[in-house]
Design a protein around this motif. Structure first.
Motif, mmCIF file in Angstrom:
data_model
loop_
_atom_site.group_PDB
_atom_site.id
_atom_site.type_symbol
_atom_site.label_atom_id
_atom_site.label_comp_id
_atom_site.label_asym_id
_atom_site.label_seq_id
_atom_site.Cartn_x
_atom_site.Cartn_y
_atom_site.Cartn_z
ATOM 1 N N ALA A 30 -20.873 2.019 -36.489
ATOM 2 C CA ALA A 30 -21.513 2.337 -35.210
ATOM 3 C C ALA A 30 -20.695 3.292 -34.355
ATOM 4 C CB ALA A 30 -21.794 1.045 -34.442
ATOM 5 N N GLY A 31 -19.606 3.832 -34.882
ATOM 6 C CA GLY A 31 -18.830 4.813 -34.146
ATOM 7 C C GLY A 31 -17.814 4.201 -33.202
ATOM 8 N N SER A 32 -17.453 4.968 -32.184
ATOM 9 C CA SER A 32 -16.433 4.530 -31.245
ATOM 10 C C SER A 32 -16.923 4.715 -29.822
ATOM 11 C CB SER A 32 -15.138 5.312 -31.471
ATOM 12 O OG SER A 32 -15.364 6.690 -31.258
ATOM 13 N N GLY A 33 -16.188 4.125 -28.879
ATOM 14 C CA GLY A 33 -16.577 4.244 -27.483
ATOM 15 C C GLY A 33 -15.526 3.645 -26.578
ATOM 16 N N THR A 34 -15.881 3.536 -25.308
ATOM 17 C CA THR A 34 -14.971 2.997 -24.310
ATOM 18 C C THR A 34 -15.696 1.950 -23.473
ATOM 19 O OG1 THR A 34 -15.555 4.689 -22.693
ATOM 20 C CG2 THR A 34 -13.683 5.164 -24.136
ATOM 21 N N GLY A 35 -14.911 1.169 -22.774
ATOM 22 C CA GLY A 35 -15.467 0.170 -21.875
ATOM 23 C C GLY A 35 -14.395 -0.349 -20.956
ATOM 24 N N GLU A 36 -14.736 -1.374 -20.199
ATOM 25 C CA GLU A 36 -13.782 -2.017 -19.306
ATOM 26 C C GLU A 36 -13.824 -3.512 -19.535
ATOM 27 O OE1 GLU A 36 -12.062 -2.006 -14.896
ATOM 28 O OE2 GLU A 36 -12.943 -0.261 -15.833
ATOM 29 N N VAL A 37 -12.663 -4.075 -19.882
ATOM 30 C CA VAL A 37 -12.565 -5.506 -20.129
ATOM 31 C C VAL A 37 -12.824 -6.246 -18.821
ATOM 32 C CG1 VAL A 37 -11.057 -7.392 -20.870
ATOM 33 C CG2 VAL A 37 -10.918 -5.159 -22.008
ATOM 34 N N THR A 102 4.331 -1.450 -29.179
ATOM 35 C CA THR A 102 5.004 -0.657 -28.157
ATOM 36 C C THR A 102 4.489 0.772 -28.266
ATOM 37 O OG1 THR A 102 6.853 -0.219 -29.650
ATOM 38 C CG2 THR A 102 7.088 -2.077 -28.124
ATOM 39 N N VAL A 103 4.427 1.451 -27.127
ATOM 40 C CA VAL A 103 3.944 2.834 -27.102
ATOM 41 C C VAL A 103 4.922 3.684 -26.311
ATOM 42 C CG1 VAL A 103 1.501 2.300 -27.405
ATOM 43 C CG2 VAL A 103 2.437 2.349 -25.130
ATOM 44 N N GLY A 104 4.938 4.980 -26.628
ATOM 45 C CA GLY A 104 5.882 5.898 -25.988
ATOM 46 C C GLY A 104 5.606 6.098 -24.513
ATOM 47 N N THR A 105 4.327 6.173 -24.138
ATOM 48 C CA THR A 105 3.958 6.346 -22.741
ATOM 49 C C THR A 105 2.726 5.509 -22.455
ATOM 50 O OG1 THR A 105 2.420 8.177 -23.099
ATOM 51 C CG2 THR A 105 4.748 8.754 -22.787
ATOM 52 N N ALA A 106 2.472 5.242 -21.195
ATOM 53 C CA ALA A 106 1.300 4.450 -20.808
ATOM 54 C C ALA A 106 0.018 5.217 -21.071
ATOM 55 C CB ALA A 106 1.388 4.059 -19.336
ATOM 56 N N ASP A 107 0.091 6.529 -21.268
ATOM 57 C CA ASP A 107 -1.097 7.341 -21.496
ATOM 58 C C ASP A 107 -1.345 7.608 -22.972
ATOM 59 O OD1 ASP A 107 -0.275 9.275 -18.588
ATOM 60 O OD2 ASP A 107 -1.571 7.535 -18.768
ATOM 61 N N HIS A 108 -0.765 6.826 -23.849
ATOM 62 C CA HIS A 108 -0.913 6.990 -25.292
ATOM 63 C C HIS A 108 -2.392 6.982 -25.690
ATOM 64 C CE1 HIS A 108 0.033 6.570 -29.515
ATOM 65 N NE2 HIS A 108 -0.736 5.501 -29.575
ATOM 66 N N ASP A 109 -2.760 7.819 -26.641
ATOM 67 C CA ASP A 109 -4.153 7.907 -27.099
ATOM 68 C C ASP A 109 -4.486 6.690 -27.944
ATOM 69 O OD1 ASP A 109 -6.656 8.541 -28.032
ATOM 70 O OD2 ASP A 109 -6.040 10.347 -29.096
ATOM 71 N N MET A 110 -5.232 5.751 -27.365
ATOM 72 C CA MET A 110 -5.518 4.498 -28.045
ATOM 73 C C MET A 110 -6.491 4.665 -29.210
ATOM 74 S SD MET A 110 -5.697 1.767 -24.955
ATOM 75 C CE MET A 110 -6.774 2.689 -23.910
ATOM 76 N N VAL A 111 -7.439 5.561 -29.120
ATOM 77 C CA VAL A 111 -8.436 5.705 -30.179
ATOM 78 C C VAL A 111 -7.768 6.140 -31.465
ATOM 79 C CG1 VAL A 111 -10.501 6.928 -30.921
ATOM 80 C CG2 VAL A 111 -10.319 6.137 -28.581
ATOM 81 N N ALA A 112 -6.804 7.044 -31.399
ATOM 82 C CA ALA A 112 -6.117 7.519 -32.594
ATOM 83 C C ALA A 112 -5.341 6.399 -33.277
ATOM 84 C CB ALA A 112 -5.173 8.665 -32.227
ATOM 85 N N ALA A 113 -4.944 5.383 -32.522
ATOM 86 C CA ALA A 113 -4.163 4.286 -33.084
ATOM 87 C C ALA A 113 -5.011 3.276 -33.855
ATOM 88 C CB ALA A 113 -3.393 3.572 -31.973
ATOM 89 N N LEU A 114 -6.320 3.299 -33.682
ATOM 90 C CA LEU A 114 -7.174 2.331 -34.360
ATOM 91 C C LEU A 114 -7.369 2.757 -35.812
ATOM 92 C CD1 LEU A 114 -9.870 1.823 -31.606
ATOM 93 C CD2 LEU A 114 -7.931 0.359 -32.127
ATOM 94 N N VAL A 115 -7.046 1.867 -36.725
ATOM 95 C CA VAL A 115 -7.086 2.183 -38.152
ATOM 96 C C VAL A 115 -7.918 1.157 -38.885
ATOM 97 C CG1 VAL A 115 -5.680 2.469 -40.211
ATOM 98 C CG2 VAL A 115 -4.777 3.172 -38.007
ATOM 99 N N TYR A 116 -8.662 1.602 -39.882
ATOM 100 C CA TYR A 116 -9.394 0.674 -40.755
ATOM 101 C C TYR A 116 -8.628 0.416 -41.997
ATOM 102 C CZ TYR A 116 -13.561 0.086 -38.099
ATOM 103 O OH TYR A 116 -14.442 -0.297 -37.138
#
Length: 116
Positions: A30-37, A102-116
């Motif tokens: 179903a692809g990817s997206g964003t939201g707010e917890v 852990t991430v290098g900065t608070a603005d790290h690209d989260m989508v790129a980190a998601l792996v199947y």
């Protein structure tokens, strides 16, 4: 609510905590997206989005955690689970696995980190 003024029973097994975090997710079909917890527990999350996902779909999601490791290192919470409910207002997810990274900065690209 039932007759006689009885209160509804909360059948959740874990207490949910209100929290506001930006979330990025990815699903295989179903692809990817964003939201707010909106809330989180040890067994699930509910996030608000206008997207709809198929119930039962596997989902990977990541969010920047609001606390620093040792007061200085940004953390990211990554979860893998399944969609329990999706109604165009939000998505309820059952958490099967979670990890803090852990991430290098608070603005790290989260989508790129998601792996199947």
């Amino acid at each position: 609510m039932t007759g006689g003024g009885a209160l509804p029973i909360n059948r959740r097994k874990d207490h949910r905590y209100p929290i506001s975090l930006k979330l990025h997710y990815k699903t295989k079909f179903a692809g990817s997206g964003t939201g707010e917890v909106a809330n989180i527990s040890s067994s699930g999350i509910y996030f608000q989005t206008q997207d709809r996902l198929p119930v039962g779909a596997r989902i990977d999601a990541a969010m920047n955690w609001p606390f620093l490791l040792d007061g200085r290192c940004p953390l990211q919470l990554c979860i893998r689970g399944h969609v329990l409910r999706s109604n165009g207002l939000g998505i309820a997810v059952s958490i099967g696995q979670y990890e803090f990274h852990t991430v290098g900065t608070a603005d790290h690209d989260m989508v790129a980190a998601l792996v199947y």
